[in-house]
Design an enzyme around this catalytic site. Structure first.
Site, PDB file in Angstrom:
ATOM      1  N   CYS A 114       1.096  -7.223  11.985  1.00 37.48           N
ATOM      2  CA  CYS A 114       1.367  -7.300  13.422  1.00 37.48           C
ATOM      3  C   CYS A 114       0.676  -8.479  14.085  1.00 37.48           C
ATOM      4  O   CYS A 114       0.560  -8.526  15.307  1.00 37.48           O
ATOM      5  CB  CYS A 114       0.989  -5.991  14.102  1.00 37.48           C
ATOM      6  SG  CYS A 114       2.105  -4.645  13.671  1.00 37.48           S
ATOM      7  N   HIS A 118     -10.403  -2.520  11.514  1.00 42.38           N
ATOM      8  CA  HIS A 118      -9.282  -3.347  11.039  1.00 42.38           C
ATOM      9  C   HIS A 118      -9.015  -4.419  12.097  1.00 42.38           C
ATOM     10  O   HIS A 118      -8.026  -4.355  12.826  1.00 42.38           O
ATOM     11  CB  HIS A 118      -8.061  -2.437  10.835  1.00 42.38           C
ATOM     12  CG  HIS A 118      -6.917  -3.089  10.117  1.00 42.38           C
ATOM     13  ND1 HIS A 118      -5.622  -2.637  10.234  1.00 42.38           N
ATOM     14  CD2 HIS A 118      -6.863  -4.125   9.259  1.00 42.38           C
ATOM     15  CE1 HIS A 118      -4.819  -3.381   9.485  1.00 42.38           C
ATOM     16  NE2 HIS A 118      -5.546  -4.293   8.892  1.00 42.38           N
ATOM     17  N   ASP A 150      -8.967  -9.956   9.204  1.00 38.02           N
ATOM     18  CA  ASP A 150      -8.466  -8.610   8.856  1.00 38.02           C
ATOM     19  C   ASP A 150      -9.482  -7.494   9.093  1.00 38.02           C
ATOM     20  O   ASP A 150      -9.100  -6.402   9.497  1.00 38.02           O
ATOM     21  CB  ASP A 150      -8.025  -8.593   7.389  1.00 38.02           C
ATOM     22  CG  ASP A 150      -7.127  -7.406   7.049  1.00 38.02           C
ATOM     23  OD1 ASP A 150      -6.169  -7.151   7.802  1.00 38.02           O
ATOM     24  OD2 ASP A 150      -7.392  -6.729   6.041  1.00 38.02           O
ATOM     25  N   ARG A 161       0.842  -1.195   0.000  1.00 37.45           N
ATOM     26  CA  ARG A 161       0.000   0.000   0.000  1.00 37.45           C
ATOM     27  C   ARG A 161       0.877   1.245   0.000  1.00 37.45           C
ATOM     28  O   ARG A 161       1.990   1.241   0.512  1.00 37.45           O
ATOM     29  CB  ARG A 161      -0.894   0.006   1.247  1.00 37.45           C
ATOM     30  CG  ARG A 161      -2.065  -0.953   1.159  1.00 37.45           C
ATOM     31  CD  ARG A 161      -2.964  -0.867   2.377  1.00 37.45           C
ATOM     32  NE  ARG A 161      -2.277  -1.322   3.574  1.00 37.45           N
ATOM     33  CZ  ARG A 161      -1.685  -0.558   4.469  1.00 37.45           C
ATOM     34  NH1 ARG A 161      -1.718   0.757   4.339  1.00 37.45           N
ATOM     35  NH2 ARG A 161      -1.073  -1.071   5.499  1.00 37.45           N
ATOM     36  N   ARG A 212       2.381 -12.196  -0.329  1.00 37.27           N
ATOM     37  CA  ARG A 212       1.087 -12.596   0.247  1.00 37.27           C
ATOM     38  C   ARG A 212       0.531 -13.843  -0.431  1.00 37.27           C
ATOM     39  O   ARG A 212       0.860 -14.148  -1.576  1.00 37.27           O
ATOM     40  CB  ARG A 212       0.072 -11.464   0.049  1.00 37.27           C
ATOM     41  CG  ARG A 212       0.489 -10.126   0.691  1.00 37.27           C
ATOM     42  CD  ARG A 212      -0.335  -9.793   1.869  1.00 37.27           C
ATOM     43  NE  ARG A 212       0.178  -8.663   2.634  1.00 37.27           N
ATOM     44  CZ  ARG A 212      -0.356  -8.273   3.786  1.00 37.27           C
ATOM     45  NH1 ARG A 212      -1.392  -8.898   4.285  1.00 37.27           N
ATOM     46  NH2 ARG A 212       0.168  -7.262   4.455  1.00 37.27           N
ATOM     47  N   LYS A 217      -9.447  -2.621   1.756  1.00 46.06           N
ATOM     48  CA  LYS A 217      -9.247  -1.453   2.604  1.00 46.06           C
ATOM     49  C   LYS A 217     -10.044  -0.255   2.094  1.00 46.06           C
ATOM     50  O   LYS A 217     -10.547   0.551   2.871  1.00 46.06           O
ATOM     51  CB  LYS A 217      -7.751  -1.110   2.700  1.00 46.06           C
ATOM     52  CG  LYS A 217      -6.918  -2.223   3.339  1.00 46.06           C
ATOM     53  CD  LYS A 217      -7.518  -2.631   4.633  1.00 46.06           C
ATOM     54  CE  LYS A 217      -6.964  -3.801   5.399  1.00 46.06           C
ATOM     55  NZ  LYS A 217      -5.656  -4.281   5.393  1.00 46.06           N
ATOM     56  N   SER A 261      -1.139  -3.435  10.326  1.00 47.81           N
ATOM     57  CA  SER A 261      -0.761  -4.371   9.266  1.00 47.81           C
ATOM     58  C   SER A 261       0.516  -5.121   9.636  1.00 47.81           C
ATOM     59  O   SER A 261       1.470  -4.529  10.144  1.00 47.81           O
ATOM     60  CB  SER A 261      -0.551  -3.602   7.965  1.00 47.81           C
ATOM     61  OG  SER A 261      -1.729  -2.901   7.650  1.00 47.81           O
ATOM     62  N   TYR A 282      -1.549  -3.856  -6.965  1.00 49.78           N
ATOM     63  CA  TYR A 282      -1.164  -4.654  -5.804  1.00 49.78           C
ATOM     64  C   TYR A 282      -2.131  -4.512  -4.634  1.00 49.78           C
ATOM     65  O   TYR A 282      -2.479  -3.404  -4.229  1.00 49.78           O
ATOM     66  CB  TYR A 282       0.247  -4.297  -5.321  1.00 49.78           C
ATOM     67  CG  TYR A 282       0.779  -5.365  -4.383  1.00 49.78           C
ATOM     68  CD1 TYR A 282       1.315  -6.534  -4.899  1.00 49.78           C
ATOM     69  CD2 TYR A 282       0.677  -5.230  -3.002  1.00 49.78           C
ATOM     70  CE1 TYR A 282       1.750  -7.547  -4.059  1.00 49.78           C
ATOM     71  CE2 TYR A 282       1.119  -6.238  -2.159  1.00 49.78           C
ATOM     72  CZ  TYR A 282       1.662  -7.400  -2.693  1.00 49.78           C
ATOM     73  OH  TYR A 282       2.094  -8.406  -1.858  1.00 49.78           O
TER      74      TYR A 282
HETATM   75  P1  GTP Z   1      -2.090  -7.710   7.600  1.00 52.47           P
HETATM   76  O1  GTP Z   1      -2.615  -8.792   6.716  1.00 52.47           O
HETATM   77  O2  GTP Z   1      -1.030  -6.875   6.953  1.00 52.47           O
HETATM   78  O3  GTP Z   1      -3.173  -6.848   8.169  1.00 52.47           O
HETATM   79  O4  GTP Z   1      -1.253  -8.434   8.791  1.00 52.47           O
HETATM   80  P2  GTP Z   1      -1.661  -9.266  10.092  1.00 52.47           P
HETATM   81  O5  GTP Z   1      -1.957  -8.346  11.226  1.00 52.47           O
HETATM   82  O6  GTP Z   1      -2.684 -10.280   9.768  1.00 52.47           O
HETATM   83  O7  GTP Z   1      -0.280  -9.992  10.486  1.00 52.47           O
HETATM   84  P3  GTP Z   1       0.149 -11.541  10.362  1.00 52.47           P
HETATM   85  O8  GTP Z   1      -0.617 -12.423  11.305  1.00 52.47           O
HETATM   86  O9  GTP Z   1       0.154 -11.922   8.943  1.00 52.47           O
HETATM   87  O10 GTP Z   1       1.641 -11.486  10.917  1.00 52.47           O
HETATM   88  C1  GTP Z   1       2.627 -10.685  10.320  1.00 52.47           C
HETATM   89  C2  GTP Z   1       4.012 -11.182  10.699  1.00 52.47           C
HETATM   90  O11 GTP Z   1       4.158 -11.184  12.126  1.00 52.47           O
HETATM   91  C3  GTP Z   1       4.292 -12.589  10.214  1.00 52.47           C
HETATM   92  O12 GTP Z   1       5.603 -12.655   9.721  1.00 52.47           O
HETATM   93  C4  GTP Z   1       4.152 -13.418  11.459  1.00 52.47           C
HETATM   94  O13 GTP Z   1       4.945 -14.578  11.421  1.00 52.47           O
HETATM   95  C5  GTP Z   1       4.571 -12.461  12.578  1.00 52.47           C
HETATM   96  N1  GTP Z   1       3.862 -12.772  13.847  1.00 52.47           N
HETATM   97  C6  GTP Z   1       2.536 -13.003  13.993  1.00 52.47           C
HETATM   98  N2  GTP Z   1       2.219 -13.325  15.264  1.00 52.47           N
HETATM   99  C7  GTP Z   1       3.387 -13.286  15.956  1.00 52.47           C
HETATM  100  C8  GTP Z   1       3.731 -13.537  17.337  1.00 52.47           C
HETATM  101  O14 GTP Z   1       2.892 -13.869  18.173  1.00 52.47           O
HETATM  102  N3  GTP Z   1       5.043 -13.380  17.677  1.00 52.47           N
HETATM  103  C9  GTP Z   1       5.976 -13.015  16.741  1.00 52.47           C
HETATM  104  N4  GTP Z   1       7.236 -12.873  17.169  1.00 52.47           N
HETATM  105  N5  GTP Z   1       5.697 -12.788  15.443  1.00 52.47           N
HETATM  106  C10 GTP Z   1       4.426 -12.931  15.056  1.00 52.47           C
HETATM  107  C1  SPV Z   2      -2.801  -4.565   5.318  1.00 53.04           C
HETATM  108  O1  SPV Z   2      -1.846  -3.922   4.883  1.00 53.04           O
HETATM  109  O2  SPV Z   2      -3.336  -4.307   6.430  1.00 53.04           O
HETATM  110  C2  SPV Z   2      -3.328  -5.703   4.551  1.00 53.04           C
HETATM  111  C3  SPV Z   2      -2.845  -5.894   3.182  1.00 53.04           C
HETATM  112  O3  SPV Z   2      -4.187  -6.434   5.040  1.00 53.04           O
HETATM  113  S1  SPV Z   2      -3.625  -4.829   2.058  1.00 53.04           S
HETATM  114  O4  SPV Z   2      -4.797  -5.513   1.508  1.00 53.04           O
HETATM  115  O5  SPV Z   2      -2.661  -4.538   0.991  1.00 53.04           O
HETATM  116  O6  SPV Z   2      -4.063  -3.621   2.709  1.00 53.04           O
HETATM  117 MN    MN Z   3      -4.722  -5.701   7.215  1.00 55.00          MN
END
Ligand code: GTP
Ligand code: SPV
Ligand code: MN
Length: 584
Positions: free
Chosen positions: A249, A225, A276, A68, A368, A205, A247, A196
């Site tokens: 996290c 979110h 999400d 983004r 992704r 979003k 994002s 993308y």
């Molecule tokens: P968006 O799709 O961008 O909104 O992201 P999200 O909030 O769904 O994050 P996601 O669960 O995909 O995690 C993002 C990154 O953080 C990945 O590389 C995970 O492996 C890492 N991660 C997730 N949970 C944990 C955790 O509990 N501890 C650690 N150290 N890393 C984590």
């Molecule tokens: C985020 O960035 O929080 C996502 C990926 O979930 S996107 O759809 O590109 O916003």
């Molecule tokens: Mn997201």
């Protein structure tokens, strides 16, 4: 099809963009196969090994178009004040004039796809229809997974239903002329020069958060979110929980959590409703109910492994689009953190040969997978309930190497709103910019709130007034506190069940807690982490509220809140003052 205003809009856009053909998408399997084959024939898709990844594809985006772009994202409300200080604003008329020459003839020799989609379960009073016009078959293929696309949406729309409009043209991908423009007063998004993720899949979003947040303000609900999960305890009692993390996290990972054996054997279980986005509305009983507007996961690949998130691995075992991951010679995918030793030879996300020891990563950090939600073994039987699920707890959280303890509970809804409003997190690769830099990200909505952030906080307070005692309890978590060597104190992933368990206990008035100036923290015993073998120093750090650190934090928060001027709800400043006095 008989929907006059939809047909008229399609005609208008076709006149401007001049496509060679117009195709209305029905969402059928046959259509999906045809689009995927088209993408393979143009080289935009690489078909993966059909034995290991049935009906799955690899796509590589332009290297300048991988995340983004917040500095190219605009909220074009009629009045500048309505966009607020956290959004880029442009007058609607001026933006339309900027976009017109970029759109003129932009679809020449291409097909314009008309993609109707439904956000939310069919037949749900909370669901809404969107239509995206796009010249990108890649977008069509993704929308088919991410939304309920085609016939089901047209049925919901009928001949006169209202819908959000999204217009997307791939254009030249010129980053300088990339625009992700929102027109809240017209229920319209126009996106040019990106192909993308959130820039191009306008259902996500752009509609489900930025436009929907404005609709939610006007209609008395919340577009957030947030993941949605169902926690089942050993007695079979279910607790539905939402969590807002910025994002990359950890939302997808928490939503798909698998408890460690001791918890599993005792009967603890986590099921996913969404990973999400959550739309929350009051039910007839006065409680907040959440639906997941989406039908798929657009998940971060790096770090996803059979060890950290087997549910995600299973979800993307077939019928999946991988974008910007690395390719193995046997037609399977690879990314950093997938587990095992890196293969000797790979093709990286740019299409270049890659070997272990290369200076660049093989997969892009924001690569992704797009996978159907129903393929996740952890999907909740309630995930398509038209009325949604009743939410007991809302969790905020971010990446904070310091200061923030593992978990604490806010004293009440107003305090919880303050906790969300003053959230901050270290930046990730999900958006262009400097990774690691600390920034305030209120409710994880900084890049996604379609109106003035202070009005959004006012809306949160008003929703809380309306819900009263029935509002969810509010918590804050941080999986990312680090020791002096930069190692995470908390093992995270499945082990975070301990935190969810305490949260569920607190929701029913149990769970031992210590009152601190920032809120209630679990006692060491209540955290139930003895078997984790953490060093005493780690336990101390995870449950520490350092007075000096928090005084500094409160000062920064005061400045931050103050920067919102007249519109800032006084309650939030009062909460900050109250924190300062509790800190003494
Ligand atoms: P968006 O799709 O961008 O909104 O992201 P999200 O909030 O769904 O994050 P996601 O669960 O995909 O995690 C993002 C990154 O953080 C990945 O590389 C995970 O492996 C890492 N991660 C997730 N949970 C944990 C955790 O509990 N501890 C650690 N150290 N890393 C984590
Ligand atoms: C985020 O960035 O929080 C996502 C990926 O979930 S996107 O759809 O590109 O916003
Ligand atoms: Mn997201």
């Amino acid at each position: 099809m008989g929907h006059k205003s939809l047909e008229a809009w399609v005609e208008d856009v076709a006149r401007l963009t001049n496509p060679a053909a117009i195709e209305w998408c029905d969402g059928s399997d046959a259509e999906s196969t045809r689009i995927n084959e088209l993408l393979v024939s143009t080289g935009d898709f690489i078909r993966l090994n059909p034995e290991k990844h049935p009906n799955s594809f690899l796509a590589r985006s332009d290297p300048s178009d991988v995340a983004r772009v917040e500095d190219r994202t605009f909220i074009c409300s009629r009045v500048e004040q309505d966009a607020g200080p956290t959004n880029n604003w442009c007058a609607p008329q001026a933006m339309h004039e900027t976009l017109r020459p970029l759109l003129a003839g932009a679809m020449r020799q291409k097909t314009m796809y008309v993609v109707p989609y439904l956000l939310g379960p069919a037949g749900s009073p909370l669901s809404k229809v969107g239509v995206e016009l796009t010249d990108s078959p890649y977008v069509v293929a993704n929308l088919r997974i991410m939304t309920r696309m085609g016939q089901v949406a047209l049925q919901e729309l009928g001949t006169s239903g209202s819908f959000s409009r999204g217009l997307h043209a791939v254009g030249t991908l010129d980053p300088q002329h990339r625009y992700i423009s929102h027109f809240p007063d017209e229920n319209l998004v126009i996106s040019v020069n990106s192909n993308y993720g959130g820039n191009a899949l306008l259902s996500k979003k752009c509609f489900a958060l930025r436009l929907a947040s404005v609709l939610a303000r006007d209609e008395g609900w919340l577009a957030e979110h947030m993941l949605i999960l169902c926690l089942t305890d050993p007695t079979g009692r279910k607790t539905y929980i939402c969590a807002a993390f910025p994002s990359a996290c950890g939302k997808t990972n928490l939503a798909m959590l698998i408890p460690p054996a001791r918890y599993r054997d005792a009967g603890w279980k986590v099921e996913t409703i969404g990973d999400d986005i959550a739309w929350l509305k009051f039910g007839a009983d006065g409680r907040l109910y959440a639906i997941n507007p989406e039908a798929g996961f657009f998940g971060v690949a790096p770090g996803t492994s059979a060890r950290t998130n087997p549910n995600a691995i299973a979800a993307c075992s077939a019928n999946t689009i991988f974008t910007n991951v690395a390719l193995q010679p046997d037609g399977t995918v690879w990314w950093e953190g997938i587990g095992g030793t890196p293969p000797e030879h790979l093709i990286d996300w740019r299409g270049q040969p890659w070997q272990p020891g290369s200076k660049t990563s093989a997969a892009h950090p924001n690569s992704r997978f797009t996978a159907p939600a129903h393929q996740a073994p952890c999907i909740s039987p309630d995930w398509e309930r038209p009325e949604g699920v009743p939410i007991s707890a809302i969790i905020f959280g971010g990446r904070r190497a310091k200061v923030m303890p593992l978990v604490y509970q806010a004293f009440n809804w107003q305090h919880g709103t303050y906790v969300g409003a003053t959230m901050s997190s270290e930046k990730t690769a999900a958006a262009a910019g400097t990774v690691g830099e600390l920034r305030r990200d209120p409710m994880a909505m900084l890049p996604f709130c379609g109106y003035h952030m202070a009005d959004y906080w006012r809306h949160w307070l008003e929703v809380g007034q309306r819900g009263g005692e029935k509002m969810p309890k509010v918590f804050h978590v941080n999986w990312f506190r680090k020791d002096a060597q930069g190692k995470f104190f908390w093992p995270g992933f499945g082990e975070s069940i301990r935190v969810l368990k305490w949260i569920a206990e607190r929701c029913r008035g149990a769970g031992a807690a210590t009152e601190t100036p920032i809120g209630w923290l679990p006692t060491v015993e209540a955290l139930d982490a003895a078997d984790l073998g953490l060093q005493q120093a780690a336990v101390d750090a995870l449950l520490r509220v350092d007075r000096q650190e928090w005084q500094d934090e409160a000062a920064v928060r005061g400045d931050y809140l103050g920067s919102f001027g007249d519109k800032l709800p006084a309650e939030l400043l009062q909460e900050n003052q109250a924190l300062i006095s509790r800190l003494g």
